[in-house]
Each structure stands twice: as structure tokens, then as C-alpha cells.
Design a protein around this motif. Structure first.
Motif, mmCIF file in Angstrom:
data_model
loop_
_atom_site.group_PDB
_atom_site.id
_atom_site.type_symbol
_atom_site.label_atom_id
_atom_site.label_comp_id
_atom_site.label_asym_id
_atom_site.label_seq_id
_atom_site.Cartn_x
_atom_site.Cartn_y
_atom_site.Cartn_z
ATOM 1 N N ALA A 1 0.821 -1.215 0.000
ATOM 2 C CA ALA A 1 0.000 0.000 0.000
ATOM 3 C C ALA A 1 0.852 1.262 0.000
ATOM 4 O O ALA A 1 0.534 2.245 -0.662
ATOM 5 C CB ALA A 1 -0.945 0.001 1.198
ATOM 6 N N THR A 2 1.958 1.230 0.762
ATOM 7 C CA THR A 2 2.847 2.393 0.863
ATOM 8 C C THR A 2 4.281 1.939 0.631
ATOM 9 O O THR A 2 4.898 1.338 1.515
ATOM 10 C CB THR A 2 2.726 3.074 2.239
ATOM 11 N N ALA A 3 4.809 2.220 -0.550
ATOM 12 C CA ALA A 3 6.148 1.749 -0.903
ATOM 13 C C ALA A 3 7.227 2.457 -0.094
ATOM 14 O O ALA A 3 8.184 1.831 0.374
ATOM 15 C CB ALA A 3 6.394 1.939 -2.396
ATOM 16 N N GLU A 4 7.103 3.771 0.047
ATOM 17 C CA GLU A 4 8.090 4.541 0.802
ATOM 18 C C GLU A 4 7.487 4.952 2.136
ATOM 19 O O GLU A 4 6.474 5.648 2.188
ATOM 20 C CB GLU A 4 8.519 5.774 0.004
ATOM 21 N N CYS A 5 8.113 4.523 3.204
ATOM 22 C CA CYS A 5 7.564 4.744 4.542
ATOM 23 C C CYS A 5 8.484 5.596 5.411
ATOM 24 O O CYS A 5 9.686 5.703 5.153
ATOM 25 C CB CYS A 5 7.339 3.406 5.244
ATOM 26 N N THR A 6 7.903 6.173 6.441
ATOM 27 C CA THR A 6 8.668 6.833 7.497
ATOM 28 C C THR A 6 8.666 5.904 8.703
ATOM 29 O O THR A 6 7.909 4.922 8.764
ATOM 30 C CB THR A 6 8.018 8.167 7.892
ATOM 31 N N ALA A 7 9.493 6.224 9.679
ATOM 32 C CA ALA A 7 9.541 5.420 10.898
ATOM 33 C C ALA A 7 8.193 5.451 11.618
ATOM 34 O O ALA A 7 7.773 4.466 12.226
ATOM 35 C CB ALA A 7 10.650 5.931 11.813
ATOM 36 N N GLU A 8 7.507 6.590 11.536
ATOM 37 C CA GLU A 8 6.193 6.688 12.173
ATOM 38 C C GLU A 8 5.200 5.732 11.525
ATOM 39 O O GLU A 8 4.400 5.092 12.223
ATOM 40 C CB GLU A 8 5.666 8.112 12.092
ATOM 41 N N TYR A 9 5.228 5.621 10.193
ATOM 42 C CA TYR A 9 4.327 4.682 9.519
ATOM 43 C C TYR A 9 4.579 3.264 10.024
ATOM 44 O O TYR A 9 3.637 2.523 10.344
ATOM 45 C CB TYR A 9 4.545 4.696 8.007
ATOM 46 N N LEU A 10 5.851 2.882 10.089
ATOM 47 C CA LEU A 10 6.192 1.522 10.502
ATOM 48 C C LEU A 10 5.830 1.282 11.961
ATOM 49 O O LEU A 10 5.431 0.175 12.342
ATOM 50 C CB LEU A 10 7.673 1.249 10.268
ATOM 51 N N LEU A 11 5.965 2.302 12.800
ATOM 52 C CA LEU A 11 5.545 2.193 14.190
ATOM 53 C C LEU A 11 4.050 1.881 14.254
ATOM 54 O O LEU A 11 3.617 0.986 14.991
ATOM 55 C CB LEU A 11 5.843 3.498 14.934
ATOM 56 N N THR B 1 19.023 0.096 6.907
ATOM 57 C CA THR B 1 19.183 1.490 6.504
ATOM 58 C C THR B 1 18.790 2.410 7.661
ATOM 59 O O THR B 1 18.383 1.955 8.736
ATOM 60 C CB THR B 1 18.296 1.799 5.290
ATOM 61 N N ALA B 2 18.857 3.697 7.414
ATOM 62 C CA ALA B 2 18.470 4.663 8.442
ATOM 63 C C ALA B 2 17.020 4.445 8.876
ATOM 64 O O ALA B 2 16.681 4.617 10.054
ATOM 65 C CB ALA B 2 18.662 6.088 7.914
ATOM 66 N N LEU B 3 16.152 4.062 7.930
ATOM 67 C CA LEU B 3 14.747 3.831 8.259
ATOM 68 C C LEU B 3 14.601 2.693 9.260
ATOM 69 O O LEU B 3 13.877 2.827 10.257
ATOM 70 C CB LEU B 3 13.958 3.500 6.989
ATOM 71 N N GLN B 4 15.287 1.572 9.016
ATOM 72 C CA GLN B 4 15.173 0.438 9.931
ATOM 73 C C GLN B 4 15.767 0.765 11.308
ATOM 74 O O GLN B 4 15.202 0.404 12.340
ATOM 75 C CB GLN B 4 15.867 -0.805 9.353
ATOM 76 N N LYS B 5 16.870 1.475 11.324
ATOM 77 C CA LYS B 5 17.490 1.815 12.614
ATOM 78 C C LYS B 5 16.596 2.741 13.432
ATOM 79 O O LYS B 5 16.452 2.578 14.650
ATOM 80 C CB LYS B 5 18.855 2.466 12.370
ATOM 81 N N GLU B 6 16.016 3.706 12.762
ATOM 82 C CA GLU B 6 15.131 4.649 13.444
ATOM 83 C C GLU B 6 13.867 3.945 13.931
ATOM 84 O O GLU B 6 13.407 4.168 15.062
ATOM 85 C CB GLU B 6 14.767 5.768 12.470
ATOM 86 N N THR B 7 13.333 3.061 13.099
ATOM 87 C CA THR B 7 12.128 2.327 13.478
ATOM 88 C C THR B 7 12.418 1.376 14.624
ATOM 89 O O THR B 7 11.605 1.221 15.545
ATOM 90 C CB THR B 7 11.587 1.533 12.273
ATOM 91 N N TYR B 8 13.572 0.750 14.589
ATOM 92 C CA TYR B 8 13.959 -0.178 15.660
ATOM 93 C C TYR B 8 13.908 0.516 17.014
ATOM 94 O O TYR B 8 13.367 -0.029 17.990
ATOM 95 C CB TYR B 8 15.365 -0.730 15.404
ATOM 96 N N ALA B 9 14.442 1.726 17.080
ATOM 97 C CA ALA B 9 14.457 2.465 18.344
ATOM 98 C C ALA B 9 13.037 2.731 18.846
ATOM 99 O O ALA B 9 12.752 2.612 20.044
ATOM 100 C CB ALA B 9 15.215 3.774 18.169
#
Length: 348
Positions: free
Chosen positions: A145-155, A189-197
Motif C-alpha cells: 500500500a505504501t512503498a516509501e515509509c517513514t519510521a512513524e508509519y512503521l511504528l 538502513t536509516a529507516l530500519q534503525k530509526e524504526t527499531y528504536a
């Protein structure tokens, strides 16, 4: 329970949708409203030996059809008398409990987002299929549904996937993993690291059962109940699973046809082979829920036959009764970016 079905959506529409609706009414104890060209729907019913819709089946006429060639972002606006637009509006108005369509994914996502709306506070809706894993299946969120995500989306995907697994699959404290190229905290990537936190903090607060990063291999082996990822990675993961299943099925078929002895062996293990095929058959699930939408919406596969549509209708009924949407709505405040987090600062 009344399920609204887009009779004109899908590669095999309207026949497969009509056949699936008839079977759902007979077998599942639900009411179904078929939205589409009434004369085409009636022609198919007559071919099935029915001069009028059976009890529990309703036909709602809508002349226009959203085609795969239409602009997915605007088709529902330009074709206000389409089966897609009319059907979603019925659910929006409370005249149906859930909506099922095998039509264009993009058009369905756009229409559901702008007509039935997202749950207040949810940034993006997500496609969340149940994929076959060694643990009895896992929720993959998002798968396109959303190819490019932010950490907030993944949260938010992690929270929504957790509620979905708990209420729809009946798994208390579902294990949530972030799809990554390694299990270590610093991977990706930066996205996964930020989301992990963010997910780690949510786990420490007891909001979700976050188990850390999960590699694709371990996810398939059942390491987690919820696989969190951006739509781009999730779609690749899903299509790889589907392709692997098709390949293995063909290999097994060829192996059992090699000689009279292997053919005999095939007969002896036929029950297991049927179970394997059923496990890997997307028709058994029927469709994918659009999680984050304020009303229950199910996207059936474009190539769905009547059996798949029947199962998608059943899935829609279970989803509507599961309490997933209510659970997400009541807990949106916990899905916001924590004050002082890197993501919150960047958003500000």
C-alpha cells in the motif's frame, strides 16, 4: 452481517463474484449485496439455475466499472456510479458491515481512504495479508500500500499488525519483528534503525511484544507473528513466497510422476500433499485486509475464482466482528511518535 461485494471487480468478474456470493450466502450464514450491473448479475444467476436472487442475496445496480487502465487516484471520483464507489459509500453509510473487491488495488486504496476514511490519527492504511509460515501463518504489514515509509508509519504498522494478530488470529501478545537484513540492532538502513528504536521503546513500555529485527528466512520459519516492513520490501517478500510455493508444487508434481513407484508413493501421501497445497493456496484466505481504514475493507486477489470470493466474504465477516478496528481506534494515542525522539524532531 451484510457484506457488500464489488461484483464488477477482478479478472473473472462478474461471474466469479456472483458464484462466490451465492456460495457465501448458502454456506456462511451471511447476507451479501452484489453491487454492479444488475442485468449481468441476473444473467449469471439464471445460468446457475436461479430466476431470482436467493434469500440473503441482494442486487444493487451500478452501471459503471472501474477498469485497471483507469487512474487509481481519481477513478472513484470520475465514475461515481461505479460498483467500487457505490459499494464503499454503502459501507460508509452503515448499510453494510464490510466491503470486498477483487478490482484495482490502487483504486480501492484511494477510494477507501477518501470515502470511508482512515482511522483518525493513522497516517497510512496498510495491506496486511496472512502469509504461510511454520508458526501457522504471520501477518505481513505492509505488502504494497505504501512503498516509501517513514519510521512513524512503521511504528503504526507494528501496532496495527499486533492488534490484528491478537483479535483476528486469536494470538495473545503476538510477537512483532521488524523485517531486516540481520537480527542485530544496528542492521539496515536509516529507516530500519530509526524504526527499531521506536519499536524497542514501545516494547519496553509494554505496548507491543517487540522481539527485534527478523530476517526473511527466520520469518518464514515462524519466528514472529507480525512482520513489519515498508510496502516495497513487503511486496517483494510476498511475491517471493508465492513464487517459491508455485515452484515447489511443480517440483513435487514432477517428482511423483517419475515412475510407477513414485506414483504409488504419491497416493500414499496424498492427504499431506493436499494439506500442503491448501496451506500455500491464497484462495483459502480469500483476501487481504486494508488495516487502518475506519470500515472493514478486504482486497481479494484479482484472479479470484468463486471459491476465493466466498472465502474473502467470510474473511470480511470475521474481520468486521473481530474488534480490530475498535482496538486500533481506542489506542491511537500510543501509536504517536514519542516526544524527543529523532523522528518527532524531524517531523517538527
Amino acid at each position: 452481517m451484510k457484506i457488500i461485494v464489488d461484483a464488477m471487480g477482478g479478472d473473472n468478474a462478474p461471474r466469479s463474484n456472483v458464484e462466490g456470493a451465492v456460495e457465501a450466502v448458502r454456506e456462511l450464514g451471511v447476507e451479501v449485496a452484489l453491487v454492479g450491473r444488475g442485468y449481468e448479475i441476473m444473467d449469471i444467476l439464471k445460468e446457475l439455475g436461479m430466476e431470482e436472487p436467493p434469500p440473503g442475496l441482494e442486487i444493487i445496480h451500478a452501471e459503471q466499472v472501474v477498469e485497471m487502465s483507469d487512474n487509481p487516484a481519481t477513478a472513484f471520483k470520475e465514475k461515481k456510479d461505479s460498483s467500487l464507489t457505490v459499494g464503499l459509500n454503502l459501507v460508509k453509510e452503515g448499510k453494510g458491515d464490510a466491503f470486498v473487491s477483487a478490482g484495482s488495488t490502487g483504486a480501492l486504496l484511494s477510494a477507501a481512504t477518501l470515502l470511508t476514511k482512515r482511522i483518525r490519527g493513522i497516517r497510512r492504511a496498510a495491506l496486511a495479508p496472512l502469509v504461510p509460515t511454520a508458526g501457522g501463518g504471520s501477518i505481513l504489514i505492509d505488502c504494497g500500500a505504501t512503498a516509501e515509509c517513514t519510521a512513524e508509519y512503521l511504528l503504526q504498522f507494528a501496532f496495527m499488525g499486533s492488534y490484528y494478530a491478537e483479535h483476528f488470529l486469536g494470538r495473545p501478545e503476538p510477537r512483532v519483528g521488524l523485517l531486516n537484513i540481520g537480527a542485530e540492532e544496528g542492521k539496515g538502513t536509516a529507516l530500519q534503525k530509526e524504526t527499531y528504536a521506536l519499536l524497542k521503546q514501545a516494547g519496553e513500555e509494554g505496548r507491543i511484544h517487540f522481539t527485534g529485527n527478523v530476517e526473511a528466512r527466520e520469518a518464514v520459519l515462524g519466528a514472529v507473528d507480525v512482520i513489519v516492513c515498508d510496502g516495497y520490501s513487503g511486496n517483494i517478500f510476498l511475491k517471493t513466497l508465492e513464487g517459491t510455493a508455485i515452484y515447489l508444487s511443480k517440483q513435487m508434481k514432477g517428482m511423483f510422476k517419475k515412475s510407477p513407484l513414485t506414483k504409488l508413493a504419491a497416493v500414499m501421501v496424498s492427504g499431506g500433499i493436499r494439506d500442503f497445497k491448501k496451506l500455500m493456496d491464497s484462495r483459502e484466505v480469500g483476501g487481504t485486509a486494508l488495516v487502518g481504514i475506519a470500515k472493514p475493507v478486504i482486497k481479494a486477489h484479482g484472479s479470484s475464482d468463486g471459491y476465493a470470493i466466498k472465502n474473502a466474504i467470510g474473511q470480511a465477516a470475521r474481520f468486521a466482528a473481530s474488534g480490530v478496528i475498535e482496538g486500533i481506534t481506542e489506542n491511537v494515542e500510543y501509536m504517536r511518535l514519542p516526544a524527543g525522539s529523532k523522528a518527532a524532531e524531524e517531523q517538527a
